[in-house]
Design a protein around this motif. Structure first.
Motif, PDB file in Angstrom:
ATOM      1  N   MET A 142       0.968  -1.232  -0.040  1.00 33.37           N
ATOM      2  CA  MET A 142       0.036   0.027   0.008  1.00 33.37           C
ATOM      3  C   MET A 142       0.779   1.368  -0.184  1.00 33.37           C
ATOM      4  SD  MET A 142      -3.054  -1.074   2.569  1.00 33.37           S
ATOM      5  CE  MET A 142      -3.830   0.604   2.680  1.00 33.37           C
ATOM      6  N   ASN A 143       1.861   1.242   0.718  1.00 32.64           N
ATOM      7  CA  ASN A 143       2.796   2.576   0.932  1.00 32.64           C
ATOM      8  C   ASN A 143       3.539   2.807  -0.478  1.00 32.64           C
ATOM      9  OD1 ASN A 143       2.445   2.870   3.698  1.00 32.64           O
ATOM     10  ND2 ASN A 143       4.070   1.317   4.032  1.00 32.64           N
ATOM     11  N   THR A 144       3.942   1.621  -1.182  1.00 33.47           N
ATOM     12  CA  THR A 144       4.219   1.993  -2.756  1.00 33.47           C
ATOM     13  C   THR A 144       3.323   2.578  -3.435  1.00 33.47           C
ATOM     14  OG1 THR A 144       6.162   0.196  -2.173  1.00 33.47           O
ATOM     15  CG2 THR A 144       5.771   0.770  -4.502  1.00 33.47           C
ATOM     16  N   GLU A 145       2.261   1.854  -3.504  1.00 34.33           N
ATOM     17  CA  GLU A 145       1.137   2.316  -4.370  1.00 34.33           C
ATOM     18  C   GLU A 145       0.634   3.755  -4.161  1.00 34.33           C
ATOM     19  OE1 GLU A 145      -0.963   1.851  -7.636  1.00 34.33           O
ATOM     20  OE2 GLU A 145       0.064   0.273  -6.941  1.00 34.33           O
ATOM     21  N   PHE A 146       0.559   4.061  -2.812  1.00 34.35           N
ATOM     22  CA  PHE A 146       0.294   5.491  -2.522  1.00 34.35           C
ATOM     23  C   PHE A 146       1.392   6.464  -2.921  1.00 34.35           C
ATOM     24  CE2 PHE A 146       0.780   9.031   0.588  1.00 34.35           C
ATOM     25  CZ  PHE A 146      -0.701   9.549   0.619  1.00 34.35           C
ATOM     26  N   GLU A 147       2.606   6.257  -2.986  1.00 31.01           N
ATOM     27  CA  GLU A 147       3.683   7.101  -3.371  1.00 31.01           C
ATOM     28  C   GLU A 147       3.641   6.935  -4.955  1.00 31.01           C
ATOM     29  OE1 GLU A 147       5.709   9.073  -1.723  1.00 31.01           O
ATOM     30  OE2 GLU A 147       4.727   8.234   0.061  1.00 31.01           O
ATOM     31  N   LYS A 148       2.980   6.246  -5.508  1.00 31.74           N
ATOM     32  CA  LYS A 148       2.843   6.236  -7.056  1.00 31.74           C
ATOM     33  C   LYS A 148       1.842   7.416  -7.595  1.00 31.74           C
ATOM     34  CE  LYS A 148       4.072   1.340  -8.136  1.00 31.74           C
ATOM     35  NZ  LYS A 148       3.450   0.245  -8.803  1.00 31.74           N
ATOM     36  N   LEU A 149       1.097   7.952  -6.553  1.00 32.51           N
ATOM     37  CA  LEU A 149      -0.015   8.703  -7.039  1.00 32.51           C
ATOM     38  C   LEU A 149       0.685  10.173  -7.173  1.00 32.51           C
ATOM     39  CD1 LEU A 149      -2.755   7.867  -4.198  1.00 32.51           C
ATOM     40  CD2 LEU A 149      -2.661   6.907  -6.665  1.00 32.51           C
ATOM     41  N   ALA A 150      -0.223  10.697  -8.189  1.00 30.03           N
ATOM     42  CA  ALA A 150       0.309  12.376  -8.136  1.00 30.03           C
ATOM     43  C   ALA A 150      -0.178  12.910  -6.779  1.00 30.03           C
ATOM     44  CB  ALA A 150      -0.589  12.821  -9.398  1.00 30.03           C
ATOM     45  N   GLN A 151       0.691  13.976  -6.755  1.00 30.00           N
ATOM     46  CA  GLN A 151       0.318  15.043  -5.529  1.00 30.00           C
ATOM     47  C   GLN A 151      -1.135  15.326  -5.195  1.00 30.00           C
ATOM     48  OE1 GLN A 151       2.107  15.584  -3.074  1.00 30.00           O
ATOM     49  NE2 GLN A 151       1.090  16.647  -1.659  1.00 30.00           N
ATOM     50  N   GLU A 152      -1.755  15.837  -6.388  1.00 30.57           N
ATOM     51  CA  GLU A 152      -3.100  16.075  -6.506  1.00 30.57           C
ATOM     52  C   GLU A 152      -3.949  14.784  -6.028  1.00 30.57           C
ATOM     53  OE1 GLU A 152      -0.885  18.897  -8.700  1.00 30.57           O
ATOM     54  OE2 GLU A 152      -1.057  16.780  -8.990  1.00 30.57           O
ATOM     55  N   GLN A 153      -3.710  13.661  -6.428  1.00 31.49           N
ATOM     56  CA  GLN A 153      -4.324  12.400  -6.080  1.00 31.49           C
ATOM     57  C   GLN A 153      -4.267  12.160  -4.580  1.00 31.49           C
ATOM     58  OE1 GLN A 153      -2.558   9.890  -9.009  1.00 31.49           O
ATOM     59  NE2 GLN A 153      -4.554   9.890 -10.126  1.00 31.49           N
ATOM     60  N   LYS A 154      -2.935  12.165  -4.234  1.00 29.13           N
ATOM     61  CA  LYS A 154      -2.638  11.932  -2.777  1.00 29.13           C
ATOM     62  C   LYS A 154      -3.648  12.850  -1.815  1.00 29.13           C
ATOM     63  CE  LYS A 154       2.151  10.599  -3.022  1.00 29.13           C
ATOM     64  NZ  LYS A 154       3.579  10.808  -2.899  1.00 29.13           N
ATOM     65  N   GLU A 155      -3.689  14.277  -2.324  1.00 36.36           N
ATOM     66  CA  GLU A 155      -4.469  15.156  -1.604  1.00 36.36           C
ATOM     67  C   GLU A 155      -5.887  14.818  -1.646  1.00 36.36           C
ATOM     68  OE1 GLU A 155      -3.534  19.101  -3.422  1.00 36.36           O
ATOM     69  OE2 GLU A 155      -1.444  19.023  -2.537  1.00 36.36           O
ATOM     70  N   ILE A 156      -6.658  14.337  -2.504  1.00 35.88           N
ATOM     71  CA  ILE A 156      -7.922  13.788  -2.602  1.00 35.88           C
ATOM     72  C   ILE A 156      -8.144  12.722  -1.852  1.00 35.88           C
ATOM     73  CG2 ILE A 156      -9.760  12.901  -4.010  1.00 35.88           C
ATOM     74  CD1 ILE A 156      -9.491  16.036  -4.350  1.00 35.88           C
TER      75      ILE A 156
END
Length: 202
Positions: A90-104
């Motif tokens: 999950m951590n690796t997958e989360f890091e793959k998200l764009a910053q805007e996706q992480k924020e949402i």
């Protein structure tokens, strides 16, 4: 019968037992009814989330433009949550998200866990979600609401040695935050953010 007539106090004992049994049965029925209603509400919520997830599973510029902001936010957030939770790491997958996706993604847990009390979000989640949520919230809202959000973030941040959790202060902040910003307002603002950054979600 004659034994009972000679000892009338047993009638009182039997009556008390009958009343106690009725009381227990009524309470059990009420508890069962509450559980049924709670399960019904959960099933309804899961069904609605599944419909939303499917509706926004494949994002297009057209879909983003025509969608109502709050609904768009919820649909996109559900798919981001699924993407992360379904991953082997999950951590690796989360890091793959764009910053805007992480924020949402982070804001979706503000709504989900902190919908009634903001502090519940910080109690339930940790870094990097809380820090990203704080930055995202400050992008969408200013003024006192943003100050409260950052204050609670600092209070619950394990890496901040200068801050501490003072229950009375947290309770006061929770109440004020709820008056300033509603759950729906966060969803609306987050949906508009997605619309303004559509290319990051397609």
């Amino acid at each position: 019968m004659s034994y009972l007539l000679e000892r009338p106090y047993w009638f009182a004992v039997f009556a008390a037992l009958i009343l106690l049994t009725l009381f227990v049965c009524i309470k059990a029925g009420q508890a069962s009814s509450k559980r049924y209603k709670a399960n019904e509400a959960i099933m309804k919520k899961l069904k609605e989330e599944n419909i939303l997830r499917n509706e926004f599973a494949v994002l297009t510029d057209s879909l983003i433009k025509k969608s109502e902001p709050a609904k768009l936010f919820k649909g996109v957030a559900l798919n981001l949550q699924k993407r992360v939770s379904d991953a082997d790491d999950m951590n690796t997958e989360f890091e793959k998200l764009a910053q805007e996706q992480k924020e949402i993604y982070a804001l979706s847990f503000v709504v989900e866990d902190g919908g009634e009390k903001l502090s519940e979000f910080f109690k339930t989640n940790g870094q990097p979600v809380t820090g990203i949520a704080c930055d995202a919230f400050k992008k969408l809202f200013g003024g006192r609401a943003s100050e409260i959000f950052e204050s609670e973030y600092r209070s619950f941040d394990d890496n901040n040695e200068d801050a501490s959790v003072i229950p009375e202060e947290i309770e006061k902040n929770d109440s004020e935050f709820a008056r300033l910003v509603s759950e729906n307002e966060i969803c609306e603002a987050a949906g508009i953010f997605i619309k303004n950054n559509a290319e990051k979600f397609i």
